[in-house]
Design a protein around this motif. Structure first.
Motif, PDB file in Angstrom:
ATOM      1  N   UNK A   1      10.196  -8.318  21.723  1.00  0.00           N
ATOM      2  CA  UNK A   1       9.420  -8.451  20.507  1.00  0.00           C
ATOM      3  C   UNK A   1      10.181  -7.898  19.317  1.00  0.00           C
ATOM      4  N   UNK A   2       9.707  -8.258  18.145  1.00  0.00           N
ATOM      5  CA  UNK A   2      10.269  -7.721  16.914  1.00  0.00           C
ATOM      6  C   UNK A   2      11.742  -8.019  16.748  1.00  0.00           C
ATOM      7  N   UNK A   3      12.446  -6.994  16.329  1.00  0.00           N
ATOM      8  CA  UNK A   3      13.854  -7.170  16.002  1.00  0.00           C
ATOM      9  C   UNK A   3      14.797  -6.666  17.087  1.00  0.00           C
ATOM     10  N   UNK A   4      14.263  -6.359  18.257  1.00  0.00           N
ATOM     11  CA  UNK A   4      15.128  -5.932  19.360  1.00  0.00           C
ATOM     12  C   UNK A   4      16.093  -7.053  19.732  1.00  0.00           C
ATOM     13  N   UNK A   5      15.624  -8.299  19.696  1.00  0.00           N
ATOM     14  CA  UNK A   5      16.512  -9.421  20.016  1.00  0.00           C
ATOM     15  C   UNK A   5      17.587  -9.587  18.941  1.00  0.00           C
ATOM     16  N   UNK A   6      17.273  -9.244  17.687  1.00  0.00           N
ATOM     17  CA  UNK A   6      18.258  -9.283  16.612  1.00  0.00           C
ATOM     18  C   UNK A   6      19.369  -8.270  16.900  1.00  0.00           C
ATOM     19  N   UNK A   7      18.972  -7.068  17.269  1.00  0.00           N
ATOM     20  CA  UNK A   7      19.958  -6.035  17.581  1.00  0.00           C
ATOM     21  C   UNK A   7      20.830  -6.449  18.759  1.00  0.00           C
ATOM     22  N   UNK A   8      20.225  -7.044  19.780  1.00  0.00           N
ATOM     23  CA  UNK A   8      21.006  -7.517  20.928  1.00  0.00           C
ATOM     24  C   UNK A   8      21.986  -8.603  20.513  1.00  0.00           C
ATOM     25  N   UNK A   9      21.534  -9.523  19.660  1.00  0.00           N
ATOM     26  CA  UNK A   9      22.404 -10.591  19.172  1.00  0.00           C
ATOM     27  C   UNK A   9      23.601  -9.997  18.431  1.00  0.00           C
ATOM     28  N   UNK A  10      23.344  -9.069  17.533  1.00  0.00           N
ATOM     29  CA  UNK A  10      24.420  -8.469  16.747  1.00  0.00           C
ATOM     30  C   UNK A  10      25.410  -7.747  17.657  1.00  0.00           C
ATOM     31  N   UNK A  11      24.920  -6.996  18.619  1.00  0.00           N
ATOM     32  CA  UNK A  11      25.813  -6.285  19.539  1.00  0.00           C
ATOM     33  C   UNK A  11      26.639  -7.283  20.356  1.00  0.00           C
ATOM     34  N   UNK A  12      26.003  -8.334  20.842  1.00  0.00           N
ATOM     35  CA  UNK A  12      26.693  -9.310  21.691  1.00  0.00           C
ATOM     36  C   UNK A  12      27.685 -10.171  20.914  1.00  0.00           C
ATOM     37  N   UNK A  13      27.369 -10.506  19.666  1.00  0.00           N
ATOM     38  CA  UNK A  13      28.185 -11.464  18.916  1.00  0.00           C
ATOM     39  C   UNK A  13      29.006 -10.823  17.803  1.00  0.00           C
ATOM     40  N   UNK A  14      28.987  -9.513  17.704  1.00  0.00           N
ATOM     41  CA  UNK A  14      29.658  -8.808  16.608  1.00  0.00           C
ATOM     42  C   UNK A  14      31.126  -9.201  16.478  1.00  0.00           C
ATOM     43  N   UNK A  15      31.863  -9.145  17.575  1.00  0.00           N
ATOM     44  CA  UNK A  15      33.295  -9.454  17.513  1.00  0.00           C
ATOM     45  C   UNK A  15      33.553 -10.886  17.070  1.00  0.00           C
ATOM     46  N   UNK A  16      32.777 -11.819  17.581  1.00  0.00           N
ATOM     47  CA  UNK A  16      32.954 -13.223  17.198  1.00  0.00           C
ATOM     48  C   UNK A  16      32.612 -13.426  15.724  1.00  0.00           C
ATOM     49  N   UNK A  17      31.559 -12.776  15.259  1.00  0.00           N
ATOM     50  CA  UNK A  17      31.177 -12.900  13.850  1.00  0.00           C
ATOM     51  C   UNK A  17      32.239 -12.282  12.944  1.00  0.00           C
ATOM     52  N   UNK A  18      32.775 -11.132  13.336  1.00  0.00           N
ATOM     53  CA  UNK A  18      33.832 -10.499  12.545  1.00  0.00           C
ATOM     54  C   UNK A  18      35.103 -11.344  12.537  1.00  0.00           C
ATOM     55  N   UNK A  19      35.419 -11.976  13.673  1.00  0.00           N
ATOM     56  CA  UNK A  19      36.594 -12.853  13.719  1.00  0.00           C
ATOM     57  C   UNK A  19      36.427 -14.010  12.747  1.00  0.00           C
ATOM     58  N   UNK A  20      35.254 -14.621  12.764  1.00  0.00           N
ATOM     59  CA  UNK A  20      34.989 -15.718  11.841  1.00  0.00           C
ATOM     60  C   UNK A  20      35.057 -15.216  10.400  1.00  0.00           C
ATOM     61  N   UNK A  21      34.455 -14.067  10.144  1.00  0.00           N
ATOM     62  CA  UNK A  21      34.508 -13.489   8.805  1.00  0.00           C
ATOM     63  C   UNK A  21      35.928 -13.206   8.356  1.00  0.00           C
ATOM     64  N   UNK A  22      36.745 -12.697   9.261  1.00  0.00           N
ATOM     65  CA  UNK A  22      38.139 -12.409   8.941  1.00  0.00           C
ATOM     66  C   UNK A  22      38.907 -13.686   8.606  1.00  0.00           C
ATOM     67  N   UNK A  23      38.678 -14.711   9.389  1.00  0.00           N
ATOM     68  CA  UNK A  23      39.370 -15.968   9.125  1.00  0.00           C
ATOM     69  C   UNK A  23      38.907 -16.595   7.814  1.00  0.00           C
ATOM     70  N   UNK A  24      37.662 -16.381   7.456  1.00  0.00           N
ATOM     71  CA  UNK A  24      37.146 -16.922   6.198  1.00  0.00           C
ATOM     72  C   UNK A  24      37.639 -16.132   4.990  1.00  0.00           C
ATOM     73  N   UNK A  25      37.800 -14.818   5.145  1.00  0.00           N
ATOM     74  CA  UNK A  25      38.150 -13.976   3.998  1.00  0.00           C
ATOM     75  C   UNK A  25      39.604 -13.537   3.981  1.00  0.00           C
ATOM     76  N   UNK A  26      40.213 -13.399   5.156  1.00  0.00           N
ATOM     77  CA  UNK A  26      41.598 -12.956   5.228  1.00  0.00           C
ATOM     78  C   UNK A  26      41.770 -11.452   5.130  1.00  0.00           C
ATOM     79  N   UNK A  27      40.674 -10.703   5.252  1.00  0.00           N
ATOM     80  CA  UNK A  27      40.742  -9.262   5.087  1.00  0.00           C
ATOM     81  C   UNK A  27      39.666  -8.627   5.957  1.00  0.00           C
ATOM     82  N   UNK A  28      40.028  -7.585   6.688  1.00  0.00           N
ATOM     83  CA  UNK A  28      39.071  -6.935   7.597  1.00  0.00           C
ATOM     84  C   UNK A  28      37.875  -6.347   6.853  1.00  0.00           C
TER      85      UNK A  28
END
Length: 161
Positions: A2-29
């Motif tokens: 319930x609530x935002x627990x699934x959001x937190x799980x998503x962020x923990x599980x996908x953090x590295x992939x999201x940061x990789x995409x962000x890095x490729x889009x911006x070129x800076x960590x």
């Protein structure tokens, strides 16, 4: 869940992939971290609607936010001919690829990142960026041609889209 627990799980599980995409889009960590954080802040209010399939929506927000941020801050961007000493990467190929990606327009860069690094289909890429499949194809074609030409040493005018 319930609530935002699934959001937190998503962020923990996908953090590295999201940061990789962000890095490729911006070129800076640091900019990648800011981009991912901004995107996640925008996603939270809509979480109850998208929690069953959040990945595509979050990527769409990342790509659009990246283009918006570039437009808002492009006059402040300073390019250099050399990589700062503080950046140490294992591979010169990665540095060269990143430098080449920076020469593309934000939309071309977003198309390449979503299509080839995040392995989205043309239709999913088009949906994420809010453009047509034909535009995805032409941006990918033009961007890849530009990257090939840069590798072969040819000069091209700055990307316009």
């Amino acid at each position: 869940m319930t609530g935002y627990a699934s959001f937190e799980e998503f962020v923990v599980a996908r953090r590295d992939a999201l940061l990789r995409t962000g890095y490729l889009l911006t070129g800076n960590h640091h900019d990648a971290e800011d981009l991912v954080q901004s995107a996640l802040v925008k996603v939270v209010p809509k979480w109850s609607r998208i929690k069953d399939r959040p990945e595509a929506y979050v990527r769409q927000v990342l790509a659009r936010e990246s283009v918006s941020r570039w437009r808002a801050h492009r006059w402040r961007e300073v390019t250099t001919d050399t990589v700062p000493e503080a950046m140490h990467h294992d591979s010169t190929d990665r540095i060269a690829l990143l430098e080449d990606l920076r020469t593309l327009s934000p939309r071309q860069r977003a198309v390449l990142v979503l299509r080839y690094f995040d392995d989205l289909t043309e239709a999913d890429t088009a949906a994420a960026l809010g453009i047509s499949v034909g535009t995805v194809k032409s941006h990918a074609r033009d961007a890849l041609a530009r990257l090939r030409d840069q590798r072969s040493g040819e000069e091209h005018p700055a990307a316009s889209t």
